[in-house]
Enzyme design. Structure first.
Site, PDB file in Angstrom:
ATOM      1  N   GLY A  76      57.625  36.310  50.745  1.00 50.20           N
ATOM      2  CA  GLY A  76      56.621  37.015  51.514  1.00 50.20           C
ATOM      3  C   GLY A  76      57.207  38.197  52.255  1.00 50.20           C
ATOM      4  O   GLY A  76      58.270  38.723  51.906  1.00 50.20           O
ATOM      5  N   ASP A 124      48.969  33.418  51.777  1.00 50.39           N
ATOM      6  CA  ASP A 124      48.056  34.112  52.682  1.00 50.39           C
ATOM      7  C   ASP A 124      47.504  35.406  52.111  1.00 50.39           C
ATOM      8  O   ASP A 124      46.573  35.977  52.681  1.00 50.39           O
ATOM      9  CB  ASP A 124      48.764  34.428  54.004  1.00 50.39           C
ATOM     10  CG  ASP A 124      48.969  33.193  54.857  1.00 50.39           C
ATOM     11  OD1 ASP A 124      48.187  32.246  54.684  1.00 50.39           O
ATOM     12  OD2 ASP A 124      49.901  33.161  55.668  1.00 50.39           O
ATOM     13  N   ARG A 424      20.031  31.272  23.882  1.00 53.95           N
ATOM     14  CA  ARG A 424      20.452  32.433  23.093  1.00 53.95           C
ATOM     15  C   ARG A 424      19.275  33.097  22.383  1.00 53.95           C
ATOM     16  O   ARG A 424      19.431  34.143  21.771  1.00 53.95           O
ATOM     17  CB  ARG A 424      21.476  32.006  22.037  1.00 53.95           C
ATOM     18  CG  ARG A 424      22.790  31.485  22.621  1.00 53.95           C
ATOM     19  CD  ARG A 424      23.721  31.070  21.497  1.00 53.95           C
ATOM     20  NE  ARG A 424      24.973  30.510  21.990  1.00 53.95           N
ATOM     21  CZ  ARG A 424      26.064  31.225  22.235  1.00 53.95           C
ATOM     22  NH1 ARG A 424      26.030  32.523  22.054  1.00 53.95           N
ATOM     23  NH2 ARG A 424      27.161  30.652  22.670  1.00 53.95           N
ATOM     24  N   MET A 521      37.671  27.420  22.610  1.00 53.05           N
ATOM     25  CA  MET A 521      36.480  28.235  22.381  1.00 53.05           C
ATOM     26  C   MET A 521      36.841  29.725  22.433  1.00 53.05           C
ATOM     27  O   MET A 521      37.991  30.093  22.625  1.00 53.05           O
ATOM     28  CB  MET A 521      35.427  27.922  23.444  1.00 53.05           C
ATOM     29  CG  MET A 521      34.561  26.727  23.146  1.00 53.05           C
ATOM     30  SD  MET A 521      33.255  26.570  24.390  1.00 53.05           S
ATOM     31  CE  MET A 521      32.250  25.315  23.623  1.00 53.05           C
TER      32      MET A 521
END
Length: 729
Positions: A76, A124, A424, A521
């Site tokens: 960080g 954060d 559809r 898919m």
């Protein structure tokens, strides 16, 4: 080259993020399966010694003795601030070491220059110059999982829950959580509430209960304060609610659970991309090249000067508090503005006189309901009459339309699937639009939907009823929408696939020597297979966009045979469902089984419609909410632009648009213009940005390939990023 992890997370001061790795330089660690593991494999700790020059001298000596001249620092603001200091002192440190005999003059000459590249790891999301830090998305996943679980008990018992999340100086986690769960109120340090916030909060909670809600959710960042700098704690809020309203109230402090768990798919891919870019930056570095931070801007990797970022974060060169980086500020402020609209503004008594309809078209995608909720509520705030169309175009044709209210969509944000229903089927009469002034659709670009939208636009010349503003929001798990780099639902599907692959790989831990063939898919779009492969550590991912032959299949089998000789005795291969009509999942399974006899056995899994289900991820909830809000604002503007004497007439190309994410911005693009960018036969865009990431998958699988560096990021400056109108979500 050395790698150092800074303290994971955001609660540290400027120099508090340094690891013990600086003084003992633990390097050359190559774990076989890092992606599914949370935390940091190489370890992390706060190193107080590094605050003093003596500690930095020891660190410099360790680097010189090991011949390390390139260093990647992951951490960080504390870690990267220290990195900036370390590099600035490098010459002086070497000189001191030579004087004291710590290193020889020859060693100092060989290590005269130290290249440093930073990657930001902080839950954060509080570092300037990047839209998202490594770890933030995973923390949001942990928070939302808990919020969803708490919501069920809160509804059952009609309770008010006050949830405290991390964020001592930055309220990003609290704000996005509030958006993602539809919280009644959020307290963040960047925007202290007005002096009468107690009355406003109690009034808000009462209105919610009177509207039929059985629960209240209040999100508090641990660093929340009022206008006078006084802390606002979760216990203070509980006491207020119990005393003034008498509501059964509970406090939950999430604590370090937010840092734990396995990383999300987004974080795995982000870290992999940033790691590759960091290595390229180090290899390209020269003594004249400034130290840089590898950052994310939209879907693009960028390099920013480390010194500029550190100066802004430390307050030496910019503002402190809310979103110090200009580009990140647009995104943070946009999130805050949308939340205030949805949580604190109520529909006006004066109505606009216009009607807006919203419907879902195509296959369901997680996040559709969040988009509809934002659409309905923002539309009501603009004074419009809002209609819900059930079952897509078919429902519109058969009159399955009803008016929808503010409270009706109150709990929709975290629901998967499509509450409105979606089909559809494309069959609609132009007369179905006679009572609508504009139409908003969450629609994947499939032949029925995209062709239907084009027909609506083309039909304007013959039917005046079709001359209404039209806006499409991309929503499909396949992420195959021309005009948008991301679609609502794709992130949820990607996480589902990644988590399933983790479980499947884990099942092989006991059996060993097993290869899994997984079908995903996506139609002809290989986004899910590619990104899930990168996130889950796949050995190969077969997609339509990158043709492959039997020789490629054999090469992959040979690679796995060699892999089984190592300590990693399992393999994972992903196949996009339409990647090749001949090399089916069964064919690949049979081929691998035959060629791997005596070395490994195979199993196959077709994930199916589980990829479309489940609760939407924080990204999809936030993305859907922001897209819905922005689309309604655009439509409201088009209504005013196209209104004449209370009558709407819209027949220009820019009055029928798709709202998409393009690199760093949300942009509205005329539907007619997207025709040229679409491969209608295969239902994919002609150009897809993520294909450039394919080599990373093979590199991580340890294939011997060359990486195309022609499109690596170049050094930018924070002042340049001020020009970016809107960053990614």
């Amino acid at each position: 080259m050395g790698w150092v992890d800074g303290h994971r997370g955001g609660h540290k001061d400027r120099m508090g993020g340094w690891t013990q790795g600086w003084t003992d330089t633990r390097t050359a660690i190559h774990p076989p399966a890092i992606p599914p593991q949370g935390g940091t494999v190489i370890g992390s700790a706060r190193c107080q010694d590094f605050r003093a020059r003596e500690g930095r001298l020891r660190a410099a000596r360790n680097l010189v003795k090991r011949g390390i001249t390139n260093l990647c620092v992951i951490g960080g603001d504390g870690s990267l601030t220290g990195a900036d200091t370390f590099r600035a002192e490098w010459g002086g440190l070497l000189a001191d070491l030579v004087k004291t005999g710590g290193i020889t003059a020859e060693e100092a000459q060989r290590s005269s220059h130290l290249n440093i590249v930073g990657m930001v790891g902080s839950i954060d999301n509080d570092f300037c110059g990047t839209d998202m830090t490594i770890g933030t998305d995973s923390a949001l996943h942990r928070i939302i999982e808990i919020v969803d679980a708490i919501t069920t008990t809160a509804q059952s018992h009609q309770r008010t829950f006050v949830l405290e999340v991390m964020g001592r100086h930055c309220g990003y986690l609290a704000l996005i959580t509030a958006l993602a769960c539809g919280a009644d109120w959020v307290f963040i340090p960047e925007s202290p509430p007005e002096d009468d916030w107690e009355e406003h909060l109690c009034r808000r909670l009462t209105e919610t209960r009177d509207g039929g809600s059985r629960l209240n959710i209040i999100i508090v960042a641990e660093g929340a304060i009022d206008k006078h700098g006084k802390p606002i704690t979760s216990d203070d809020i509980k006491t207020l609610v119990v005393k003034r309203l008498g509501y059964d109230t509970r406090v939950t402090i999430l604590g370090h659970v937010q840092r734990g768990g396995t990383p999300s798919a987004f974080d795995r891919i982000l870290a992999s991309r940033m790691g590759v870019e960091a290595v390229m930056a180090l290899l390209e570095g020269t003594p004249e090249t400034p130290a840089c931070v590898v950052s994310l801007s939209g879907n693009q990797a960028v390099r920013l000067p480390l010194m500029e970022c550190v100066q802004v974060v430390s307050g030496d060169g910019g503002t402190q508090g809310m979103a110090p980086d200009p580009a990140q500020g647009w995104s943070f402020q946009n999130n805050w503005n949308v939340y205030k609209l949805l949580a604190h503004i109520r529909p006006p008594a004066t109505k606009s006189g216009y009607t807006v309809a919203v419907m879902n078209v195509g296959a369901p995608a997680a996040g559709m309901n969040a988009a509809v909720r934002a659409t309905v509520r923002i539309g009501l705030i603009h004074g419009h009459r809002m209609l819900a169309v059930h079952d897509g175009f078919e429902g519109l044709a058969f009159g399955l339309v009803e008016e929808i209210s503010w409270n009706a969509v109150g709990s929709w944000t975290g629901l998967g699937g499509s509450k409105l229903g979606t089909k559809r089927v494309w069959s609609v009469s132009p007369l179905s639009f006679s009572s609508l002034h504009c139409l908003l659709m969450d629609v994947p670009i499939v032949p029925q939907a995209f062709t239907g939208c084009l027909e609506l636009v083309e039909g304007r010349a013959r039917f005046e009823e079709l001359c209404i503003p039209l806006c499409i929001i991309p929503a499909t798990v396949s992420n195959n929408v021309p005009g948008s780099d991301f679609s609502i639902g794709a992130d949820t599907a990607l996480n589902t696939i990644t988590n399933t692959c983790d479980l499947i790989k884990q099942s092989a831990a006991g059996t060993k020597r097993r290869v899994f063939i997984i079908e995903t898919m996506g139609g002809f779009c290989g986004y899910l297979a590619t990104m899930a492969g990168m996130a889950a550590g796949a050995d190969a991912a077969y997609i339509y966009e990158e043709p492959f032959t039997s020789r490629d299949l054999q090469a992959n089998v040979d690679h796995l045979i060699e892999k089984m000789k190592t300590t990693v005795k399992r393999g994972l291969v992903l196949r996009n469902e339409c990647c090749n009509e001949n090399y089916t999942t069964d064919f690949i399974y049979n081929l691998y089984s035959e060629e791997g006899k005596g070395v490994f056995d195979c199993r196959k899994n077709v994930l199916g419609h589980m990829q479309q289900g489940g609760s939407p991820t924080p990204f999809d909830r936030n993305f859907g909410t922001k897209m819905g809000a922005k689309a309604v604002a655009w439509i409201t503007g088009k209504i005013r632009e196209c209104s004449r004497h209370g009558r709407i007439f819209a027949n220009t190309a820019d009055s029928a648009c798709l709202l998409g994410m393009r690199k760093r911005s949300l942009v509205f693009q005329p539907i007619a213009e997207l025709r040229q960018q679409t491969d209608f036969e295969h239902r994919i865009p002609k150009e897809q940005w993520w294909l450039r990431l394919r080599p990373i998958l093979k590199i991580l699988a340890k294939y011997n390939i060359e990486l195309d560096t022609s499109e690596t990021a170049h050094l930018e400056h924070l002042t340049h990023k001020v020009l970016v109108p809107e960053a990614t979500l």
